[in-house]
Design a protein around this motif. Structure first.
Motif: not given
Length: 54
Positions: A32-37
């Motif tokens: 999630f963090s990689a996708t949405y920053g």
């Protein structure tokens, strides 16, 4: 799917990870963090403020 769950439910990150098909909360968090920053909780805080009726 996960971003919709963050906006429309009060599921915990662990519950959301399993609902979205991840084997662990840490793998969900990383993806999630990689996708949405940003972390899932930060995404929920920022975007729920924009859509309080959800």
């Amino acid at each position: 799917m996960a971003h919709d769950l963050l906006l429309t439910t009060d599921l915990s990150v662990v519950q959301m990870a399993h609902t979205a098909g991840f084997g662990s909360a840490s793998r969900f968090y990383a993806a999630f963090s990689a996708t949405y920053g940003m972390a899932p909780a930060e995404f929920r805080r920022r975007h729920r403020a924009l859509y309080p009726a959800l």
